[in-house]
Design a protein around this motif. Structure first.
Motif, PDB file in Angstrom:
ATOM      1  N   LEU A   1      -7.617   2.190   0.136  1.00  0.00           N
ATOM      2  CA  LEU A   1      -6.789   1.149  -0.783  1.00  0.00           C
ATOM      3  C   LEU A   1      -7.512  -0.229  -0.730  1.00  0.00           C
ATOM      4  O   LEU A   1      -7.512  -1.161  -1.334  1.00  0.00           O
ATOM      5  CB  LEU A   1      -5.478   1.225  -0.356  1.00  0.00           C
ATOM      6  CG  LEU A   1      -4.644   2.452  -1.056  1.00  0.00           C
ATOM      7  CD1 LEU A   1      -3.252   2.530  -0.479  1.00  0.00           C
ATOM      8  CD2 LEU A   1      -4.545   2.210  -2.409  1.00  0.00           C
TER       9      LEU A   1
ATOM     10  N   TYR B   1       1.013   2.420 -10.391  1.00  0.00           N
ATOM     11  CA  TYR B   1       0.703   2.878  -9.022  1.00  0.00           C
ATOM     12  C   TYR B   1      -0.532   2.251  -8.681  1.00  0.00           C
ATOM     13  O   TYR B   1      -1.489   2.962  -8.127  1.00  0.00           O
ATOM     14  CB  TYR B   1       0.504   4.412  -8.905  1.00  0.00           C
ATOM     15  CG  TYR B   1       0.083   5.213 -10.128  1.00  0.00           C
ATOM     16  CD1 TYR B   1       0.994   5.798 -10.995  1.00  0.00           C
ATOM     17  CD2 TYR B   1      -1.333   5.168 -10.453  1.00  0.00           C
ATOM     18  CE1 TYR B   1       0.500   6.466 -12.334  1.00  0.00           C
ATOM     19  CE2 TYR B   1      -1.630   5.795 -11.513  1.00  0.00           C
ATOM     20  CZ  TYR B   1      -1.115   6.634 -12.623  1.00  0.00           C
ATOM     21  OH  TYR B   1      -1.432   7.186 -13.670  1.00  0.00           O
TER      22      TYR B   1
ATOM     23  N   GLN C   1       0.911  -1.434  -0.001  1.00  0.00           N
ATOM     24  CA  GLN C   1      -0.030  -0.002  -0.011  1.00  0.00           C
ATOM     25  C   GLN C   1       0.852   0.995   0.010  1.00  0.00           C
ATOM     26  O   GLN C   1       0.580   2.321  -0.461  1.00  0.00           O
ATOM     27  CB  GLN C   1      -1.021  -0.030   1.282  1.00  0.00           C
ATOM     28  CG  GLN C   1      -2.185  -0.871   0.919  1.00  0.00           C
ATOM     29  CD  GLN C   1      -2.993  -0.969   2.342  1.00  0.00           C
ATOM     30  OE1 GLN C   1      -2.325  -0.867   3.362  1.00  0.00           O
ATOM     31  NE2 GLN C   1      -4.196  -1.398   2.329  1.00  0.00           N
ATOM     32  N   GLU C   2       1.925   1.038   0.852  1.00  0.00           N
ATOM     33  CA  GLU C   2       2.966   2.283   0.804  1.00  0.00           C
ATOM     34  C   GLU C   2       3.444   2.596  -0.398  1.00  0.00           C
ATOM     35  O   GLU C   2       3.590   3.546  -1.149  1.00  0.00           O
ATOM     36  CB  GLU C   2       3.913   2.195   1.837  1.00  0.00           C
ATOM     37  CG  GLU C   2       4.689   3.398   2.134  1.00  0.00           C
ATOM     38  CD  GLU C   2       5.917   3.293   3.103  1.00  0.00           C
ATOM     39  OE1 GLU C   2       5.725   2.557   3.959  1.00  0.00           O
ATOM     40  OE2 GLU C   2       7.082   3.938   2.828  1.00  0.00           O
ATOM     41  N   ARG C   3       3.986   1.502  -1.231  1.00  0.00           N
ATOM     42  CA  ARG C   3       4.386   1.625  -2.628  1.00  0.00           C
ATOM     43  C   ARG C   3       3.142   2.157  -3.594  1.00  0.00           C
ATOM     44  O   ARG C   3       3.623   3.138  -4.266  1.00  0.00           O
ATOM     45  CB  ARG C   3       4.803   0.225  -3.317  1.00  0.00           C
ATOM     46  CG  ARG C   3       5.500   0.338  -4.703  1.00  0.00           C
ATOM     47  CD  ARG C   3       5.769  -0.954  -4.999  1.00  0.00           C
ATOM     48  NE  ARG C   3       4.511  -1.544  -5.539  1.00  0.00           N
ATOM     49  CZ  ARG C   3       3.843  -1.166  -6.719  1.00  0.00           C
ATOM     50  NH1 ARG C   3       4.223  -0.225  -7.447  1.00  0.00           N
ATOM     51  NH2 ARG C   3       2.632  -1.602  -7.093  1.00  0.00           N
ATOM     52  N   VAL C   4       2.015   1.923  -3.396  1.00  0.00           N
ATOM     53  CA  VAL C   4       0.969   2.500  -4.201  1.00  0.00           C
ATOM     54  C   VAL C   4       0.966   3.814  -4.216  1.00  0.00           C
ATOM     55  O   VAL C   4       0.627   4.806  -4.992  1.00  0.00           O
ATOM     56  CB  VAL C   4      -0.298   1.511  -4.025  1.00  0.00           C
ATOM     57  CG1 VAL C   4      -1.409   2.200  -4.885  1.00  0.00           C
ATOM     58  CG2 VAL C   4      -0.331   0.269  -4.639  1.00  0.00           C
ATOM     59  N   LEU C   5       0.809   4.038  -2.619  1.00  0.00           N
ATOM     60  CA  LEU C   5       0.607   5.525  -2.356  1.00  0.00           C
ATOM     61  C   LEU C   5       1.915   6.538  -2.756  1.00  0.00           C
ATOM     62  O   LEU C   5       1.758   7.561  -3.396  1.00  0.00           O
ATOM     63  CB  LEU C   5       0.690   5.756  -0.629  1.00  0.00           C
ATOM     64  CG  LEU C   5       0.710   7.475  -0.292  1.00  0.00           C
ATOM     65  CD1 LEU C   5      -0.800   7.847  -0.693  1.00  0.00           C
ATOM     66  CD2 LEU C   5       0.692   7.155   1.091  1.00  0.00           C
ATOM     67  N   ARG C   6       3.298   5.960  -2.851  1.00  0.00           N
ATOM     68  CA  ARG C   6       3.955   6.711  -3.044  1.00  0.00           C
ATOM     69  C   ARG C   6       4.186   7.087  -4.928  1.00  0.00           C
ATOM     70  O   ARG C   6       4.385   7.938  -5.060  1.00  0.00           O
ATOM     71  CB  ARG C   6       5.435   6.297  -2.836  1.00  0.00           C
ATOM     72  CG  ARG C   6       6.153   6.273  -1.696  1.00  0.00           C
ATOM     73  CD  ARG C   6       7.141   5.275  -1.139  1.00  0.00           C
ATOM     74  NE  ARG C   6       7.513   5.539   0.327  1.00  0.00           N
ATOM     75  CZ  ARG C   6       8.292   6.471   0.846  1.00  0.00           C
ATOM     76  NH1 ARG C   6       8.643   7.650   0.009  1.00  0.00           N
ATOM     77  NH2 ARG C   6       8.650   6.481   2.191  1.00  0.00           N
ATOM     78  N   ALA C   7       3.975   5.864  -5.434  1.00  0.00           N
ATOM     79  CA  ALA C   7       3.665   5.982  -7.083  1.00  0.00           C
ATOM     80  C   ALA C   7       2.485   6.953  -7.429  1.00  0.00           C
ATOM     81  O   ALA C   7       2.717   7.719  -8.132  1.00  0.00           O
ATOM     82  CB  ALA C   7       3.324   4.613  -7.566  1.00  0.00           C
ATOM     83  N   TRP C   8       1.355   6.995  -6.504  1.00  0.00           N
ATOM     84  CA  TRP C   8       0.336   7.837  -6.870  1.00  0.00           C
ATOM     85  C   TRP C   8       0.642   9.372  -6.490  1.00  0.00           C
ATOM     86  O   TRP C   8       0.552  10.201  -7.492  1.00  0.00           O
ATOM     87  CB  TRP C   8      -1.013   7.405  -5.970  1.00  0.00           C
ATOM     88  CG  TRP C   8      -2.044   8.514  -5.987  1.00  0.00           C
ATOM     89  CD1 TRP C   8      -2.908   8.314  -7.198  1.00  0.00           C
ATOM     90  CD2 TRP C   8      -2.293   9.537  -5.335  1.00  0.00           C
ATOM     91  NE1 TRP C   8      -3.983   9.100  -6.761  1.00  0.00           N
ATOM     92  CE2 TRP C   8      -3.569  10.014  -5.783  1.00  0.00           C
ATOM     93  CE3 TRP C   8      -1.840  10.170  -4.067  1.00  0.00           C
ATOM     94  CZ2 TRP C   8      -4.209  10.992  -5.228  1.00  0.00           C
ATOM     95  CZ3 TRP C   8      -2.513  10.976  -3.580  1.00  0.00           C
ATOM     96  CH2 TRP C   8      -3.802  11.647  -4.235  1.00  0.00           C
ATOM     97  N   LEU C   9       1.524   9.621  -5.425  1.00  0.00           N
ATOM     98  CA  LEU C   9       2.056  10.851  -5.114  1.00  0.00           C
ATOM     99  C   LEU C   9       3.128  11.295  -6.110  1.00  0.00           C
ATOM    100  O   LEU C   9       3.050  12.372  -6.855  1.00  0.00           O
ATOM    101  CB  LEU C   9       2.594  10.828  -3.898  1.00  0.00           C
ATOM    102  CG  LEU C   9       1.747  10.748  -2.589  1.00  0.00           C
ATOM    103  CD1 LEU C   9       2.596  10.530  -1.339  1.00  0.00           C
ATOM    104  CD2 LEU C   9       1.009  11.928  -2.360  1.00  0.00           C
TER     105      LEU C   9
END
Lengths: 414, 177
Positions: free
Chosen positions: B169, B106, A5-13
């Motif tokens: 999420l 992402y 989830q942190e990876r997805v958040l960072r990529a989204w940011l």
């Protein structure tokens, strides 16, 4: 939050990163030091060095002591004055949120609670008005495919209605349906009737409607008025808010022309004539509708009559700009119409950029005439008329419209 | 007494120093504003406002080596004010024609939309805290300095912000409070 989830958040940011600034922005920012004046401390520091000369340290200390003494005196006087005034007023404020399709909200004046009176995705609700006893809120609802699609209400393409909202039970009921574009709706002082203005069937003139709350009967009369009705760029129309209760009936006060607003007192005896937009050169005048006598109050716009019609609040323009003309520090003024004296009781920050260039915010009086409230470029403010002391309205109201303070504090909003 | 020529020279020197420092930090500042605000136009406005504000306060900054942190604090405050004033739903541009590219590393389109929605619902302070931590990679102490709040406040904002985003999420719709 797990690693994925942190990876997805960072990529989204990262995806929100707009990239490098444009050369235009870079060039504009390099010009800031040359174009923006610095009032303090640099410019004053230099001036003080020039003025105070070799005795600067001694004179500086003397000035600081003098300044401190003055501050203590002013703060003391302010506290003394503040303690005498029962301020700020309590109760609820009704307003509309302009984001998306307009909805009506209630908020406690101290910001302790917000209630969504309406939260519709396919209808536009506006013009909240309190009943005289503060127990019921009236508002106007527009429905129809065009409104649901985001269009502003246009005659012939909307289904208008007037709705009553009971504060205690949180229930709504339609007071009148099948209406056209309703511009304004007002209660009579007794709370037994509601008057409204709407487009006539020809979509050119205006009609006046009166609803009897006991029988539910709606009486419509054609006013045959086209003056003071303006077509907006998007195709909708607007008029001055000019439905007034004369003591025996609802009367319409049309705009005299496209440049000035004619704001009548609630007793219909006098009219405040002011420029529609902020204008340093125009004058605010009070005209006696019987004798024709005129009182010139100087530069001013957006007048608001006190409940007893003895005073007019207005915004007095100044040329004191800020930050390359982003805002003007205009003054909140109150004219006592008995003594014909104008007092400055506060400041109004008027934005001068964007689509509402030089727009002056509307001013509102509390029902008891004790305070004036408004939203400006820095949020909402309430100013005590007698003392000039003020407090800020809740941040949640920033950018909202059509503020209406509850006449008599009743149930909260939690 | 200092002469007019000397005062003018000092002023020119100050302007040059400020322009140099802003030019150096502009890229990072603009991109940070873009991530916080979600679009380039608002980022331009916020950066401009922050530079104007910084210039007006520049005389009070004694240590120019601290310019980057000082300016970032002004920028963050400007972004916060804009978020408070213009809290609105962001426009999400989906490139439907290009199909698979919309997921672009992402997560799924659903994740992206869920994050868009959830991020909009965060308070301005929570949103900025999340960006400073997970985009600018600042430590809690540095975030506290940028936002002018205690570290405990940063931690609680981070906790609350991440909780909302985590729910999004996980596919849970967060309702406005």
């Amino acid at each position: 939050m797990n690693a994925e989830q942190e990876r997805v958040l960072r990529a989204w940011l990262d995806a929100r990163d707009p990239g490098e600034p444009t050369p235009t922005l870079r060039a504009a920012l390099q010009q800031v030091p040359a174009n923006v004046s610095v009032p303090w401390p640099a410019s004053i520091e230099n001036a003080m060095r020039r003025a105070l000369g070799p005795w600067a340290p001694v004179r500086l200390v003397a000035l600081v002591i003098l300044g401190l003494a003055l501050t203590v005196a002013l703060v003391g006087a302010s506290l003394l004055l503040r303690s005498r005034v029962p301020f700020p007023p309590q109760g609820l404020i009704a307003y509309t949120v302009p984001t998306g399709i307009s909805d009506v909200r209630l908020i406690a004046a101290d910001g302790s609670g917000v209630r969504a009176v309406t939260d519709t995705a396919d209808a536009l609700e506006t013009s909240p008005r309190w009943s005289p006893d503060g127990s019921t809120l009236l508002f106007v609802r527009f429905g129809g495919p065009a409104v649901a699609g985001g269009e502003q209400p246009i005659c012939g393409m909307v289904d208008g209605s007037i709705v009553l909202y009971d504060l205690a039970t949180r229930t709504q009921r339609d007071l009148a349906t099948g209406l056209r574009v309703v511009y304004d709706a007002e209660w009579t002082p007794s709370g037994t009737q509601v008057g409204f203005l709407q487009d006539a069937s020809d979509c050119k003139t205006l009609e006046r409607g009166v609803i009897d709350l006991q029988t539910g009967r709606v009486t419509i009369s054609d006013l045959g008025v086209t003056a003071g009705v303006y077509t907006m760029p998007g195709g909708g129309r607007t008029i001055a808010r000019a439905l007034i209760w004369t003591g025996s009936s609802f009367a319409l006060q049309p705009l005299p022309d496209g440049n000035t607003a004619d704001v009548p007192s609630s007793d219909g005896r006098r009219t405040a004539v002011a420029p529609l937009a902020r204008d340093l050169g125009s004058r605010l005048e009070i005209v006696d509708r019987v004798t024709g006598d005129r009182v010139d109050l100087g530069p001013g716009s957006w007048p608001a009559w006190s409940p007893d019609n003895a005073a007019v609040a207005f915004v007095q323009p100044t040329n004191e700009g800020e930050e390359v003309g982003l805002r003007f520090h205009d003054r909140l003024a109150v004219a006592d119409l008995v003594t014909e004296r104008v007092r400055i009781i506060g400041e109004v920050l008027v934005t001068s950029v964007g689509g509402i260039e030089n727009a002056t915010p509307p001013l509102f009086w509390t029902r008891d005439g004790q305070a004036i409230y408004f939203l400006d470029d820095k949020g909402g403010h309430v100013v005590d008329v007698a003392s000039g002391s003020s407090f800020d309205l809740p941040v949640a109201m920033n950018g909202c419209l059509d503020l209406q303070w509850q006449p008599t504090p009743k149930a909260g909003v939690q | 007494m200092i002469g007019r020529a000397r005062a003018t020279a000092l002023e020119d020197e100050r302007q040059a120093a400020f322009t140099r420092l802003v030019d150096r930090d502009l890229d990072r500042a603009y991109r940070l504003a873009g991530v916080i605000l979600g679009n380039g136009a608002d980022a331009e406005d916020a950066t401009h406002d922050a530079v104007v504000h910084a210039w007006r306060s520049f005389a009070g900054l004694r240590d120019h080596n601290r310019f980057d942190a000082w300016f970032q604090r002004i920028l963050v405050n400007t972004c916060r004010d804009r978020l408070r004033k213009h809290k609105r739903t962001p426009v999400t541009e989906l490139n439907v024609a290009s199909g698979a590219s919309v997921t672009g590393g992402y997560g799924s389109v659903d994740d992206r939309l869920a994050l868009d929605r959830a991020f909009t619902r965060l308070s301005p302070e929570q949103a900025i805290t999340v960006v400073l931590r997970f985009h600018a990679d600042l430590k809690v102490e540095d975030i506290a300095e940028r936002m002018g709040v205690p570290t405990g406040t940063v931690k609680s904002r981070l906790h609350a912000g991440l909780a909302s985003l985590e729910l999004a999420l996980a596919g849970v719709e967060v309702i406005d409070r």
